[in-house]
Scaffold this active site. Sequence first.
Site, mmCIF file in Angstrom:
data_model
loop_
_atom_site.group_PDB
_atom_site.id
_atom_site.type_symbol
_atom_site.label_atom_id
_atom_site.label_comp_id
_atom_site.label_asym_id
_atom_site.label_seq_id
_atom_site.Cartn_x
_atom_site.Cartn_y
_atom_site.Cartn_z
ATOM 1 N N GLY A 12 25.670 25.499 3.480
ATOM 2 C CA GLY A 12 24.373 25.448 2.848
ATOM 3 C C GLY A 12 23.706 25.618 1.365
ATOM 4 O O GLY A 12 22.828 25.656 1.205
ATOM 5 N N ASN A 14 24.308 23.528 -1.014
ATOM 6 C CA ASN A 14 23.428 22.590 -1.429
ATOM 7 C C ASN A 14 21.605 22.470 -1.052
ATOM 8 O O ASN A 14 20.885 22.203 -2.455
ATOM 9 C CB ASN A 14 23.649 21.305 -1.456
ATOM 10 C CG ASN A 14 24.993 21.031 -2.408
ATOM 11 O OD1 ASN A 14 24.738 20.013 -3.363
ATOM 12 N ND2 ASN A 14 26.074 21.077 -1.642
ATOM 13 N N VAL A 93 27.022 10.925 10.863
ATOM 14 C CA VAL A 93 26.727 9.952 11.212
ATOM 15 C C VAL A 93 24.946 9.663 11.886
ATOM 16 O O VAL A 93 24.947 9.965 13.153
ATOM 17 C CB VAL A 93 27.643 8.567 12.341
ATOM 18 C CG1 VAL A 93 26.957 7.366 11.474
ATOM 19 C CG2 VAL A 93 28.629 8.643 11.514
ATOM 20 N N HIS A 110 26.814 12.744 -1.966
ATOM 21 C CA HIS A 110 28.771 12.924 -1.654
ATOM 22 C C HIS A 110 29.578 13.533 -2.831
ATOM 23 O O HIS A 110 29.332 12.866 -4.321
ATOM 24 C CB HIS A 110 29.338 11.655 -1.411
ATOM 25 C CG HIS A 110 30.099 11.329 -0.771
ATOM 26 N ND1 HIS A 110 31.109 11.684 0.611
ATOM 27 C CD2 HIS A 110 31.398 10.608 -1.409
ATOM 28 C CE1 HIS A 110 31.971 11.278 0.612
ATOM 29 N NE2 HIS A 110 32.308 10.852 -0.457
ATOM 30 N N GLU A 148 22.932 1.861 6.329
ATOM 31 C CA GLU A 148 23.355 1.086 7.601
ATOM 32 C C GLU A 148 24.743 1.829 7.316
ATOM 33 O O GLU A 148 25.049 2.179 9.001
ATOM 34 C CB GLU A 148 23.078 0.591 7.970
ATOM 35 C CG GLU A 148 21.882 -0.070 9.111
ATOM 36 C CD GLU A 148 20.641 -0.030 8.327
ATOM 37 O OE1 GLU A 148 21.028 -0.598 7.279
ATOM 38 O OE2 GLU A 148 19.963 -0.286 8.331
ATOM 39 N N GLY A 149 25.404 1.938 6.415
ATOM 40 C CA GLY A 149 26.786 2.513 6.431
ATOM 41 C C GLY A 149 26.786 3.553 5.832
ATOM 42 O O GLY A 149 26.490 4.664 6.402
HETATM 43 C C1 GAR Z 1 28.881 19.232 -0.359
HETATM 44 O O1 GAR Z 1 30.142 19.554 -0.903
HETATM 45 C C2 GAR Z 1 29.188 18.146 0.078
HETATM 46 O O2 GAR Z 1 28.100 16.972 -0.771
HETATM 47 C C3 GAR Z 1 29.575 17.481 0.736
HETATM 48 O O3 GAR Z 1 29.628 18.770 2.148
HETATM 49 C C4 GAR Z 1 29.377 20.093 1.552
HETATM 50 C C5 GAR Z 1 28.429 20.643 1.844
HETATM 51 O O4 GAR Z 1 28.738 22.287 0.974
HETATM 52 N N1 GAR Z 1 28.852 16.591 2.210
HETATM 53 C C6 GAR Z 1 29.753 15.116 2.708
HETATM 54 O O5 GAR Z 1 30.960 15.436 2.096
HETATM 55 C C7 GAR Z 1 28.986 14.279 2.612
HETATM 56 N N2 GAR Z 1 29.718 13.581 3.121
HETATM 57 P P1 GAR Z 1 27.253 22.775 1.179
HETATM 58 O O6 GAR Z 1 27.080 23.450 2.907
HETATM 59 O O7 GAR Z 1 27.415 24.118 0.704
HETATM 60 O O8 GAR Z 1 25.910 21.952 0.845
#
Ligand code: GAR
Length: 197
Positions: A12, A14, A93, A110, A148-149
């Site tokens: 977490g 982000n 997903v 991402h 959707e993708g």
């Molecule tokens: C982040 O780097 C985010 O961009 C990635 O997971 C991590 C979560 O970190 N998301 C993906 O790869 C989605 N396809 P966090 O829990 O420390 O925020």
Amino acid sequence: MLRVAVCVSGGGTNLQAIIDAVANGTIRNTQLVRVISNKPGAYALERAAKAGIEGVTVARKDFADKESFHKGLIAAIDAAEPDLIVLAGFLVVLPQELVKKYSGKIINIHPSLIPSFCGDGFYGLKVHEAALARGVKVTGATVHFVDEGTDTGPIIAQKAVYVQEGDTPETLQRRVMEEAEWILLPQVIDQIANGQL
Ligand code: GAR
């Protein structure tokens, strides 16, 4: 006030960047109404609790099948009555029903410059492993609307980050977070909350 629900699966960081940005006014006119985790005990839930945000766990293992898990997830989101759903490291997903219901109201972060290193199987550290294996010199992060993708929705914002000599997936992941993700995601939420998108 934009009502924001944040979906998480892990540490977490982000989410923390969003919490801090709301607290210090970088994100304006926004209320974080609920944090939803599919992983029981995810550290992101502690971050939510410390910030006084309601945290809810909806774990696949607590449901008999995928369909009921999806129903539970949708119910947990509906109950928050969000204007915006932010996927911040949410490694599930999404059910099509949810994507349709909240069309244009779900964004994802991402950790690469889409369309590179995205789609099925590209998440978390795997993205940075693939970028290093390919030998790219520039990578970054992307915020996009969810359709959707997998990672196919319209791109909202991107930020580039240089790969450095001797980078490991871990050091690259950290730099992409520091230089791109933790800046980009709050910026986009602020823009949405303030009619700039
Ligand atoms: C982040 O780097 C985010 O961009 C990635 O997971 C991590 C979560 O970190 N998301 C993906 O790869 C989605 N396809 P966090 O829990 O420390 O925020």
